[in-house]
Write a protein that holds these residues in place. Structure first.
Motif, PDB file in Angstrom:
ATOM      1  N   ARG A  58       0.834  -1.216   0.000  1.00  0.00           N
ATOM      2  CA  ARG A  58       0.000   0.000   0.000  1.00  0.00           C
ATOM      3  C   ARG A  58       0.857   1.248   0.000  1.00  0.00           C
ATOM      4  O   ARG A  58       0.569   2.222  -0.707  1.00  0.00           O
ATOM      5  N   MET A  59       1.914   1.268   0.807  1.00  0.00           N
ATOM      6  CA  MET A  59       2.758   2.460   0.900  1.00  0.00           C
ATOM      7  C   MET A  59       3.467   2.727  -0.425  1.00  0.00           C
ATOM      8  O   MET A  59       3.487   3.864  -0.920  1.00  0.00           O
ATOM      9  N   VAL A  60       4.049   1.689  -1.021  1.00  0.00           N
ATOM     10  CA  VAL A  60       4.794   1.869  -2.272  1.00  0.00           C
ATOM     11  C   VAL A  60       3.867   2.329  -3.391  1.00  0.00           C
ATOM     12  O   VAL A  60       4.124   3.335  -4.067  1.00  0.00           O
ATOM     13  N   HIS A  61       2.781   1.605  -3.609  1.00  0.00           N
ATOM     14  CA  HIS A  61       1.879   1.939  -4.703  1.00  0.00           C
ATOM     15  C   HIS A  61       1.150   3.259  -4.444  1.00  0.00           C
ATOM     16  O   HIS A  61       0.969   4.061  -5.368  1.00  0.00           O
ATOM     17  N   GLY A  62       0.726   3.485  -3.212  1.00  0.00           N
ATOM     18  CA  GLY A  62       0.007   4.717  -2.902  1.00  0.00           C
ATOM     19  C   GLY A  62       0.878   5.950  -3.075  1.00  0.00           C
ATOM     20  O   GLY A  62       0.461   6.940  -3.680  1.00  0.00           O
ATOM     21  N   ALA A  63       2.116   5.893  -2.555  1.00  0.00           N
ATOM     22  CA  ALA A  63       3.013   7.046  -2.687  1.00  0.00           C
ATOM     23  C   ALA A  63       3.385   7.290  -4.146  1.00  0.00           C
ATOM     24  O   ALA A  63       3.415   8.442  -4.605  1.00  0.00           O
ATOM     25  N   LEU A  64       3.651   6.216  -4.894  1.00  0.00           N
ATOM     26  CA  LEU A  64       4.002   6.379  -6.305  1.00  0.00           C
ATOM     27  C   LEU A  64       2.818   6.902  -7.111  1.00  0.00           C
ATOM     28  O   LEU A  64       2.985   7.732  -8.014  1.00  0.00           O
ATOM     29  N   ALA A  65       1.614   6.458  -6.772  1.00  0.00           N
ATOM     30  CA  ALA A  65       0.424   6.959  -7.466  1.00  0.00           C
ATOM     31  C   ALA A  65       0.231   8.448  -7.199  1.00  0.00           C
ATOM     32  O   ALA A  65      -0.037   9.227  -8.129  1.00  0.00           O
ATOM     33  N   GLY A  66       0.361   8.862  -5.941  1.00  0.00           N
ATOM     34  CA  GLY A  66       0.221  10.284  -5.628  1.00  0.00           C
ATOM     35  C   GLY A  66       1.288  11.125  -6.293  1.00  0.00           C
ATOM     36  O   GLY A  66       1.010  12.196  -6.849  1.00  0.00           O
ATOM     37  N   PHE A  67       2.521  10.633  -6.261  1.00  0.00           N
ATOM     38  CA  PHE A  67       3.635  11.356  -6.878  1.00  0.00           C
ATOM     39  C   PHE A  67       3.445  11.484  -8.383  1.00  0.00           C
ATOM     40  O   PHE A  67       3.565  12.563  -8.966  1.00  0.00           O
ATOM     41  N   SER A  68       3.155  10.360  -9.052  1.00  0.00           N
ATOM     42  CA  SER A  68       3.073  10.364 -10.512  1.00  0.00           C
ATOM     43  C   SER A  68       1.866  11.128 -11.017  1.00  0.00           C
ATOM     44  O   SER A  68       1.936  11.787 -12.061  1.00  0.00           O
ATOM     45  N   THR A  69       0.768  11.087 -10.293  1.00  0.00           N
ATOM     46  CA  THR A  69      -0.398  11.844 -10.745  1.00  0.00           C
ATOM     47  C   THR A  69      -0.191  13.339 -10.552  1.00  0.00           C
ATOM     48  O   THR A  69      -0.717  14.152 -11.307  1.00  0.00           O
ATOM     49  N   MET A  70       0.626  13.717  -9.577  1.00  0.00           N
ATOM     50  CA  MET A  70       0.895  15.136  -9.360  1.00  0.00           C
ATOM     51  C   MET A  70       1.825  15.699 -10.419  1.00  0.00           C
ATOM     52  O   MET A  70       1.606  16.803 -10.934  1.00  0.00           O
ATOM     53  N   VAL A  71       2.866  14.952 -10.797  1.00  0.00           N
ATOM     54  CA  VAL A  71       3.863  15.512 -11.702  1.00  0.00           C
ATOM     55  C   VAL A  71       3.569  15.246 -13.168  1.00  0.00           C
ATOM     56  O   VAL A  71       4.062  15.955 -14.043  1.00  0.00           O
ATOM     57  N   ALA A  72       2.758  14.228 -13.482  1.00  0.00           N
ATOM     58  CA  ALA A  72       2.570  13.892 -14.896  1.00  0.00           C
ATOM     59  C   ALA A  72       1.179  13.373 -15.234  1.00  0.00           C
ATOM     60  O   ALA A  72       0.980  12.849 -16.317  1.00  0.00           O
ATOM     61  N   ASN A  73       0.210  13.521 -14.329  1.00  0.00           N
ATOM     62  CA  ASN A  73      -1.119  12.945 -14.554  1.00  0.00           C
ATOM     63  C   ASN A  73      -1.018  11.475 -14.948  1.00  0.00           C
ATOM     64  O   ASN A  73      -1.768  10.988 -15.800  1.00  0.00           O
ATOM     65  N   ALA A  74      -0.090  10.752 -14.339  1.00  0.00           N
ATOM     66  CA  ALA A  74       0.171   9.363 -14.724  1.00  0.00           C
ATOM     67  C   ALA A  74      -0.042   8.406 -13.557  1.00  0.00           C
ATOM     68  O   ALA A  74       0.619   7.369 -13.464  1.00  0.00           O
ATOM     69  N   GLY A  75      -0.955   8.726 -12.666  1.00  0.00           N
ATOM     70  CA  GLY A  75      -1.197   7.849 -11.528  1.00  0.00           C
ATOM     71  C   GLY A  75      -2.034   6.632 -11.859  1.00  0.00           C
ATOM     72  O   GLY A  75      -2.023   5.645 -11.132  1.00  0.00           O
ATOM     73  N   GLY A  76      -2.777   6.669 -12.986  1.00  0.00           N
ATOM     74  CA  GLY A  76      -3.658   5.570 -13.337  1.00  0.00           C
ATOM     75  C   GLY A  76      -2.966   4.230 -13.480  1.00  0.00           C
ATOM     76  O   GLY A  76      -3.434   3.224 -12.915  1.00  0.00           O
ATOM     77  N   PRO A  77      -1.852   4.139 -14.234  1.00  0.00           N
ATOM     78  CA  PRO A  77      -1.197   2.835 -14.383  1.00  0.00           C
ATOM     79  C   PRO A  77      -0.722   2.244 -13.057  1.00  0.00           C
ATOM     80  O   PRO A  77      -0.822   1.032 -12.841  1.00  0.00           O
ATOM     81  N   VAL A  78      -0.199   3.078 -12.167  1.00  0.00           N
ATOM     82  CA  VAL A  78       0.259   2.576 -10.865  1.00  0.00           C
ATOM     83  C   VAL A  78      -0.912   1.982 -10.095  1.00  0.00           C
ATOM     84  O   VAL A  78      -0.832   0.873  -9.539  1.00  0.00           O
TER      85      VAL A  78
END
Length: 278
Positions: free
Chosen positions: A167-187
Motif C-alpha cells: 500500500r505504501m509503495v503503490h500509494g506514494a508512487l500513485a500520488g507522486f506520478s499523478t501530481m507531476v505527470a497525470n500518470a497515476g492511473g497505471p500505478v
C-alpha cells in the motif's frame, strides 16, 4: 502532429479542425477510462499534449478528469472498497506532497522517466506474481471472497495486495506520478490488479480513489499556476464529450468478463508506461 493551439481562449474559437479532433477524442477517452478502461487516461494525456502547451494541457486534463470522476462515482457508488481507500490516504497524500515539491526543483522530463521505469518494474513484479500464482493453482481468492461484494463497498482486498508495504509503495508512487505527470492511473491499476478485484469493484474503487486524489491535487495545481481561468472555457466545451465517453463505458464494463478485463488493463498499463521512458 496537429498545430499547437497558441492560447486557450483562442483555441476555443480559432483552433484548427485536426486539433479539435484530438481534443474531442481525448475527452471521450477520459470519460471511457472512468467507467470501463482505466488505462486509456494516459493515452488521452498524450493526445491533449499534442495540441496544447505542456503546462496548460496538464491543467485542462485535471479539470476533465474531475468532470469524468462525477459520473463514475455515481455509476459505481455501491462497488468501491471503502476500507482500501481509507488505508491508501496517508501514502497518496505523501506522494502528492513530494510530487508538488519536485515540480518546483526538477525537470518534467526526468520525472516522467523515473515514473516510467518504476511502472515497468511494477509490471514485471505483477506479472511474476501472477505467473507464480497460476503455477501454484491460483490459491489466492479474488476480493469478492475476501469481503468485497457488489453493493456493500466495505470489504477488503486479497492478501496479495493488502500488505502495508504494498500500500505504501503503490500509494506514494500513485500520488507522486499523478501530481507531476497525470500518470497515476497505471500505478493504481497495477495495485488493484494485485488486489484481485472483480471488474465492478476494481472500477468503483478506482473511480473513488481518483476523485479524491484529483480533489487533493486541485489546490496545488492552482497554486502552481497549472490551472487558471483561461482553461475553463475550453474545459466547458469538452465536458459533454467526457460525459458521452463515461455513459458509453458503463454498459461496456457490464458486459466485460474478468478474463478479458485483466489482460486489457495490463496491456494498457504497458502502453502507458513506455512513452514515459523514451
Amino acid at each position: 502532429m496537429a498545430a499547437p493551439a497558441a492560447a486557450l481562449p483562442d483555441a476555443v474559437t480559432l483552433g484548427p479542425a485536426p486539433a479539435w479532433a484530438l481534443l474531442i477524442v481525448s475527452a471521450l477517452l477520459v470519460g471511457l477510462s472512468k467507467t470501463a478502461l482505466p488505462g486509456v487516461t494516459t493515452i488521452a494525456v498524450a493526445m491533449l499534449a499534442q495540441v496544447l502547451p505542456a503546462k496548460e494541457s496538464t491543467g485542462v486534463m485535471l479539470l476533465l478528469l474531475l468532470a469524468g470522476d462525477l459520473p463514475a462515482i455515481w455509476a459505481y457508488r455501491r462497488d468501491a472498497d471503502a476500507t482500501m481507500l481509507k488505508r491508501l490516504v496517508p501514502a497518496v497524500a505523501f506522494g502528492v506532497l513530494i510530487g508538488a515539491l519536485f515540480l518546483r526543483v526538477t525537470s518534467d522530463a526526468l520525472m516522467r522517466r523515473v515514473i516510467g521505469w518504476a511502472l515497468i518494474i511494477l509490471i514485471v513484479i505483477t506479472l511474476a506474481q501472477r505467473g507464480r500464482g497460476r503455477r501454484q493453482g491460483d490459491p489466492t481468492p479474488r476480493a469478492t471472497s475476501a469481503g468485497v461484494s457488489p453493493g456493500d463497498g466495505t470489504g477488503s482486498a486479497s492478501r496479495a495486495g493488502s500488505s502495508p508495504i504494498a500500500r505504501m509503495v503503490h500509494g506514494a508512487l500513485a500520488g507522486f506520478s499523478t501530481m507531476v505527470a497525470n500518470a497515476g492511473g497505471p500505478v493504481t491499476s497495477l495495485y488493484f490488479l494485485a488486489c484481485r478485484y472483480p471488474v465492478k469493484a476494481f472500477l468503483g474503487t478506482t473511480a473513488w480513489f481518483f476523485f479524491l486524489v484529483n480533489l487533493t491535487k486541485l489546490p496545488f495545481s492552482i497554486a502552481l499556476g497549472i490551472i487558471h481561468a483561461d482553461a475553463l472555457a475550453l474545459v466547458a466545451v469538452l465536458i459533454p464529450a467526457v460525459l458521452v465517453g463515461a455513459l458509453a463505458g458503463r454498459p461496456l464494463a457490464d458486459r466485460m468478463p474478468q478474463r478479458v478485463f485483466d489482460p486489457i488493463v495490463m496491456a494498457l498499463t504497458v502502453v502507458a508506461a513506455l512513452p514515459l521512458v523514451v
